[in-house]
Structure formats: C-alpha cells, structure tokens
Design a protein around this motif. Structure first.
Motif, short mmCIF file in Angstrom:
data_model
loop_
_atom_site.label_atom_id
_atom_site.label_comp_id
_atom_site.label_asym_id
_atom_site.label_seq_id
_atom_site.Cartn_x
_atom_site.Cartn_y
_atom_site.Cartn_z
N VAL A 160 0.85 -0.98 0.24
CA VAL A 160 0.22 0.31 -0.23
C VAL A 160 1.15 1.80 -0.11
N ASN A 161 2.07 1.19 1.14
CA ASN A 161 2.38 2.25 0.47
C ASN A 161 3.44 2.98 -0.07
N LYS A 162 3.58 1.45 -1.08
CA LYS A 162 4.07 0.99 -2.30
C LYS A 162 3.81 2.31 -3.04
N ILE A 163 2.65 1.92 -2.95
CA ILE A 163 1.57 2.17 -4.60
C ILE A 163 1.41 3.53 -4.11
N ASN A 164 1.54 3.78 -3.40
CA ASN A 164 0.98 5.36 -2.81
C ASN A 164 1.43 5.97 -3.18
N LYS A 166 3.47 5.89 -27.07
CA LYS A 166 2.22 6.70 -25.59
C LYS A 166 2.17 6.53 -24.01
N VAL A 167 2.23 7.30 -23.42
CA VAL A 167 1.51 7.10 -21.29
C VAL A 167 -0.24 7.53 -21.33
N PHE A 168 -0.39 6.73 -20.87
CA PHE A 168 -1.88 6.75 -20.48
C PHE A 168 -2.47 6.46 -19.18
N LEU A 169 -3.06 6.86 -19.07
CA LEU A 169 -3.70 6.51 -17.66
C LEU A 169 -4.71 6.33 -16.93
N VAL A 170 -5.71 5.42 -16.54
CA VAL A 170 -6.75 5.59 -17.27
C VAL A 170 -7.51 5.34 -16.32
N THR A 171 -8.80 5.58 -15.26
CA THR A 171 -8.48 5.98 -13.59
C THR A 171 -9.93 4.62 -13.83
N GLY A 172 -10.29 4.11 -12.34
CA GLY A 172 -10.60 2.79 -11.94
C GLY A 172 -10.70 1.89 -12.93
N SER A 173 -9.09 1.55 -12.91
CA SER A 173 -8.11 0.14 -14.05
C SER A 173 -7.69 -1.01 -13.35
N GLU A 174 -8.18 -1.21 -12.01
CA GLU A 174 -7.68 -1.96 -11.24
C GLU A 174 -9.11 -3.53 -11.46
N LEU A 213 -9.17 2.20 -5.69
CA LEU A 213 -9.17 1.77 -4.16
C LEU A 213 -8.61 0.86 -3.81
N ARG A 214 -8.33 -0.52 -4.73
CA ARG A 214 -8.99 -1.73 -3.78
C ARG A 214 -7.28 -2.28 -3.93
N ASP A 268 -8.33 8.37 -4.79
CA ASP A 268 -9.63 7.99 -4.69
C ASP A 268 -9.73 10.02 -5.49
N VAL A 269 -10.28 9.47 -7.04
CA VAL A 269 -10.40 10.06 -7.98
C VAL A 269 -11.57 11.11 -7.53
N THR A 270 -12.12 11.37 -7.13
CA THR A 270 -13.56 12.44 -6.35
C THR A 270 -12.06 13.90 -5.11
N ASN A 271 -10.92 12.97 -4.55
CA ASN A 271 -10.01 13.85 -3.98
C ASN A 271 -9.24 14.39 -4.93
#
Length: 294
Positions: free
Chosen positions: A5-9, A31-39, A62-63, A87-90
């Motif tokens: 958790v610490n590593k990926i945060n 190319k580099v993409f960021l995909v939210t909610g991709s777990e 989030l998990r 958290d994409v709402t933060n």
C-alpha cells in the motif's frame, strides 16, 4: 500488504521508464495513458487493450489487493504498466496520481476517466447523500484527474476520453443520480472541446451501453448499501474486451462521440428525433421487464 500500500501510494524516486517511440508499429507505441478505475471491469480491459497496442499505462483504483492482482496479470503478459491507489474524488489524490504517472513514465499522452459509482433506486426513495456521492464520483471523478493532468496533456497535444453512458442521452428510471452525472460529463466534454479547439487536444466521450460486468460488481441502493446491478438481457450486452477495443479505436481515430451497442445507438437516434416515442417505449419496457429498473 501494508508495504505494498505504501509503495503504490507514494511516488517513486527512480528515473522515468524510457518510452520508445520507434521500435514498434503498434498504434500507441511511445504513448503513456492514465486510466482511472482500472483495477477491474471496463477500466481494466481498456488499460489492457491500450498496453497491448503499445502504450505504457498507469493503473488506478481504490483497492490495493485488486490493483496488485491486475498489475501481476498484466506483467505476466509483458505489458508495461505501473500502479497508484488514489481516490479520484479527492483533489490531492489526483495530483499525486498524475505526479506518480510522470515520475514513472516521464510524460502523459492520454487520460481515460473511467472511475465512477452507480446506483439503482427511484428518486423518491433515494437518500440525498447517496445522490451526492454518485454525482461526485462521476463529475469530480472526471474533473479532478483532468485538471491535474491538463498541463501535461496540453504539452503532448494528448487525448482525453470521458466514459459516459447511453443513459446520459435521455435518462433512465431508477438511475437519476448516475444519469445526471454522466450527462454533466458529456456536456463538459462539449464545452472543453470549444474552449480548447486550437490546442490540438482530443476531447471525446464514449457512451457505454449494456456490458457484461464483473460478477462482484455492485451499485448503491436507495440507502447507500451495495447491491448487484439490475438485470440486463444477456443478448444485448457487449463483453468488456469488446468495449475496450471500441474505446481504443475511439482514441486512435480521435472521435468526438462514440455510442456503443445497437440498443444504445437506437436509443440515441430515437431520443434525438422521436423523443416522445422513445419515452413511450421506455415506459412500456418498465412494465414489460420491471427487473431491469428495480
């Protein structure tokens, strides 16, 4: 798990991965993409499809356990990905998410705002806090990552794809907050397309139709408790990989709007040209297949 958790945060301090722009004929090489909610779900399959087509992808969720498992599966396929719990709402989380992407890969060419939550309850019964939570996840869960990523996307003349829903086109009973949030996202895209018309950026919206979701996918009921999604006829559903392939094509072609599934396209056509008839059909379907709305 605490170590992970610490590593990926926490943004890493290593040098960015060198992204090759010429060693492959894949459409997203370099190319580099960021995909939210991709777990999980559609976001996971979209990230996989982009990576298979040559992109480096930042995974988000989030998990931590689910994100770790997705990262492991992608690594086994030889796909270039990194991870960040956020958290994409933060707002602070979104700034950290973008910073982590830049530290990992050194650039950002595309953002897919996929993360959101949904609900199934009629408005009369819906707790007002649930309405706000659903709207926040869809609206601020789009606005915050985009605002944080904007300087880098402008520099790369990159692509922004908002994941919306066919329900944003004319509303859907028992989905008031979700429909409102997705409609807001669609109109935001139109506004930004006008404001940024001379930047070279691509601003698009994909309206998702009925999709075969993960078996454990849950939405909020009227009081905010997680419940299974409403029944959907299997023959009307796309698979997640099919949706991901269409999203990737949408980005490659830099399309403004893509509406998925035959039912979705029919809904869009009827809502635009025959709105009263579309409402009558929808009211009939509520009586004919109540499980789809309750």
């Amino acid at each position: 798990m605490d170590t992970y958790v610490n590593k990926i945060n926490t943004p890493s301090t290593h040098q960015p991965t060198q992204i090759s722009e010429s060693t492959s004929t894949q459409p997203f090489t370099g190319k580099v993409f960021l995909v939210t909610g991709s777990e999980s779900g559609i976001g996971r399959e979209t990230a996989r499809e982009l990576a298979r087509q040559g992109a480096a992808v930042m995974l988000n969720g989030l998990r931590p356990d689910r994100l770790l498992e997705t990262h492991r599966l992608f690594a086994e396929e030889g796909l270039l990905v990194d991870t960040c719990v956020a958290d994409v709402t933060n707002w602070d989380d979104c700034q950290r998410l973008v910073d982590t992407t830049m530290l990992a890969f050194g650039r950002l060419d595309g953002l897919i705002t996929n993360a959101s939550v949904s609900m199934r309850a009629y408005f009369n019964d819906l707790d007002i806090d649930v309405f706000r939570t659903v709207c926040d996840s869809n609206i601020y869960g789009t606005v915050y990552p985009l605002k944080a990523a904007l300087p880098y996307l402008k520099a790369s003349r990159g692509s922004v794809t908002f994941i919306s829903s066919v329900s944003a086109l004319n509303g859907l009973p028992s989905g008031s907050a979700y429909c409102a949030g997705k409609a807001a996202v669609s109109n935001l895209a139109h506004t930004l397309r006008l404001e940024w018309h001379d930047t070279g950026m691509h601003i698009g919206v994909v309206h998702i139709g009925f999709t075969r979701n993960d078996p454990d996918k849950r939405v909020f009921d009227a009081g905010g408790q997680p419940v299974p999604i409403a029944h959907r006829p299997p023959n009307l559903q796309m698979t997640q990989p099919q949706v991901a392939q269409r999203i990737a094509r949408h980005i490659r072609q830099r399309r403004q709007i893509t509406v998925l599934t035959g039912t979705g396209r029919l809904n869009a056509f009827m809502s635009r040209y025959f709105p009263h008839l579309a409402d009558r059909i929808l009211l009939w379907s509520m009586r004919r297949w109540p499980r789809m709305y309750e």
